[in-house]
Scaffold this active site. Structure first.
Site, PDB file in Angstrom:
ATOM      1  N   HIS B  84       0.839  -1.209   0.000  1.00  0.00           N
ATOM      2  CA  HIS B  84       0.000   0.000   0.000  1.00  0.00           C
ATOM      3  C   HIS B  84       0.873   1.258   0.000  1.00  0.00           C
ATOM      4  O   HIS B  84       1.959   1.259   0.562  1.00  0.00           O
ATOM      5  CB  HIS B  84      -0.911  -0.001   1.234  1.00  0.00           C
ATOM      6  N   PRO B  85       0.342   2.331  -0.602  1.00  0.00           N
ATOM      7  CA  PRO B  85       1.113   3.583  -0.653  1.00  0.00           C
ATOM      8  C   PRO B  85       0.953   4.385   0.638  1.00  0.00           C
ATOM      9  O   PRO B  85       0.036   4.127   1.425  1.00  0.00           O
ATOM     10  CB  PRO B  85       0.444   4.337  -1.795  1.00  0.00           C
ATOM     11  N   SER B 101      -6.521   4.145  -5.566  1.00  0.00           N
ATOM     12  CA  SER B 101      -5.921   4.849  -4.433  1.00  0.00           C
ATOM     13  C   SER B 101      -5.938   6.354  -4.653  1.00  0.00           C
ATOM     14  O   SER B 101      -6.198   7.136  -3.735  1.00  0.00           O
ATOM     15  CB  SER B 101      -4.469   4.408  -4.230  1.00  0.00           C
ATOM     16  N   GLN B 102      -5.623   6.756  -5.878  1.00  0.00           N
ATOM     17  CA  GLN B 102      -5.585   8.188  -6.190  1.00  0.00           C
ATOM     18  C   GLN B 102      -6.957   8.812  -5.876  1.00  0.00           C
ATOM     19  O   GLN B 102      -7.031   9.841  -5.211  1.00  0.00           O
ATOM     20  CB  GLN B 102      -5.234   8.350  -7.681  1.00  0.00           C
ATOM     21  N   ARG B 103      -8.000   8.138  -6.331  1.00  0.00           N
ATOM     22  CA  ARG B 103      -9.350   8.648  -6.121  1.00  0.00           C
ATOM     23  C   ARG B 103      -9.714   8.652  -4.630  1.00  0.00           C
ATOM     24  O   ARG B 103     -10.271   9.625  -4.110  1.00  0.00           O
ATOM     25  CB  ARG B 103     -10.330   7.750  -6.895  1.00  0.00           C
ATOM     26  N   GLU B 104      -9.385   7.555  -3.932  1.00  0.00           N
ATOM     27  CA  GLU B 104      -9.749   7.453  -2.518  1.00  0.00           C
ATOM     28  C   GLU B 104      -9.087   8.560  -1.693  1.00  0.00           C
ATOM     29  O   GLU B 104      -9.717   9.177  -0.840  1.00  0.00           O
ATOM     30  CB  GLU B 104      -9.355   6.062  -1.980  1.00  0.00           C
ATOM     31  N   GLN B 105      -7.810   8.809  -1.970  1.00  0.00           N
ATOM     32  CA  GLN B 105      -7.113   9.838  -1.200  1.00  0.00           C
ATOM     33  C   GLN B 105      -7.630  11.233  -1.567  1.00  0.00           C
ATOM     34  O   GLN B 105      -7.750  12.108  -0.711  1.00  0.00           O
ATOM     35  CB  GLN B 105      -5.595   9.723  -1.414  1.00  0.00           C
ATOM     36  N   ALA B 140      -9.588   5.494   3.314  1.00  0.00           N
ATOM     37  CA  ALA B 140      -9.667   6.957   3.266  1.00  0.00           C
ATOM     38  C   ALA B 140     -11.065   7.455   2.920  1.00  0.00           C
ATOM     39  O   ALA B 140     -11.503   8.487   3.417  1.00  0.00           O
ATOM     40  CB  ALA B 140      -8.642   7.506   2.260  1.00  0.00           C
TER      41      ALA B 140
END
Lengths: 192, 192
Positions: B84-85, B101-105, B140
């Site tokens: 995970h990032p 991930s980009q969208r969630e953050q 997130a």
């Protein structure tokens, strides 16, 4: 020398550099990082192999579907093969493979196929996937396009259990070659 | 309805669509594909959880390093977390995370941090990684930047075993939300 550099990496560096020693399976590097320090690259490789070996494998030929379903929650070895790309597939043509795979397939002469070779490879790849449920994996750098075609044709006739084990041996050869590249680039950064 | 579509996918489609339900671990989708047909998404999720549960985990607090080294060839659960990032890390700022991930953050408001929040988050992320050996993972989308900072601060004080289990619960929440998105997009393709 390079093993000391590897042993001193934090998990982020370790995954950056070793994350793709098994194609598209950074989970493996991310997991074995906990087993540092490694004595040498052979020891590191042993941890990779142990991880793969510890992944359960079903034996559909001797168990019924339902008992297999209960007793074998996963079939990780086939999963590892399914994370590999097709040989000379669309992703290779589009240049969207991992850098390692792109290079390996290019160096095997796979960017230089005749229309007839491309057609034949496409046909065999797809027959192989239908038969075994995973793509044809071969250490392309140890081969060339003629041998790859011949091997694909030969292995397509294997029994599933035998082919699973042959394919995994190729995964380990690829891992070995990728680790050698990493060793060289750590010892002589100018090479990468 | 969507489960029938999922059950009818070949392994390539399945990995394309479900490969990132556990961040950067396509091996999991690639493995559970063998367990089709799934009764429903809950059944599919159970196979994901079983896979993760089957990954050995060492218990360094009660075993010596050497016996652990022999008996526990891998620590896959921590490996999953390490795939995970960082929350609001460099990759997020550069837009190079996985699309999910980009969208969630972004949706948690993390593209909108003050200089002071960014500094504090960087400091806490790095303390967390040093303490636990994996990055801070949180669902997130179920949170916002204030709560994320508070949670990071709170969880940093957890005992390692407790924190490992808390972090894995977050992985499963993320998996659940990503599967819900997939379900919606299969039922109404216009939504994606």
């Amino acid at each position: 020398m390079s093993i000391q550099m590897i042993n001193s990496m934090d998990f982020e560096e370790f995954i950056d550099i070793l994350g793709n020693i098994i194609e598209n399976c950074p989970l493996i590097a991310a997991t074995i990082w906990s087993q540092r320090p490694f004595k040498d690259l052979t020891d590191l490789k042993k941890h990779v192999f142990d991880f793969i070996e510890a992944l359960p494998q079903s034996d559909e030929e001797t168990e019924s579907q339902s008992s297999w379903h209960r007793n074998n929650p996963n079939k990780g070895k086939e999963g590892i093969l399914r994370c590999h790309p097709d040989i000379a597939g669309r992703e290779f043509e589009q240049g969207t493979l991992t850098p390692q795979s792109q290079r390996e397939q290019r160096e095997a002469g796979l960017s230089d196929l005749s229309l007839e070779e491309r057609r034949r490879l496409g046909h065999l790849n797809s027959a192989y996937k239908t038969r075994f449920g995973f793509p044809f994996v071969i250490a392309a750098r140890l081969s060339d396009k003629a041998t790859i075609l011949k091997e694909l044709e030969r292995r397509l006739k294997n029994q599933p259990a035998q082919e699973l084990s042959t394919a995994l041996e190729e995964v380990l050869k690829i891992c070995h070659l990728r680790l050698e590249d990493i060793r060289q680039s750590l010892e002589d950064p100018a090479k990468l």
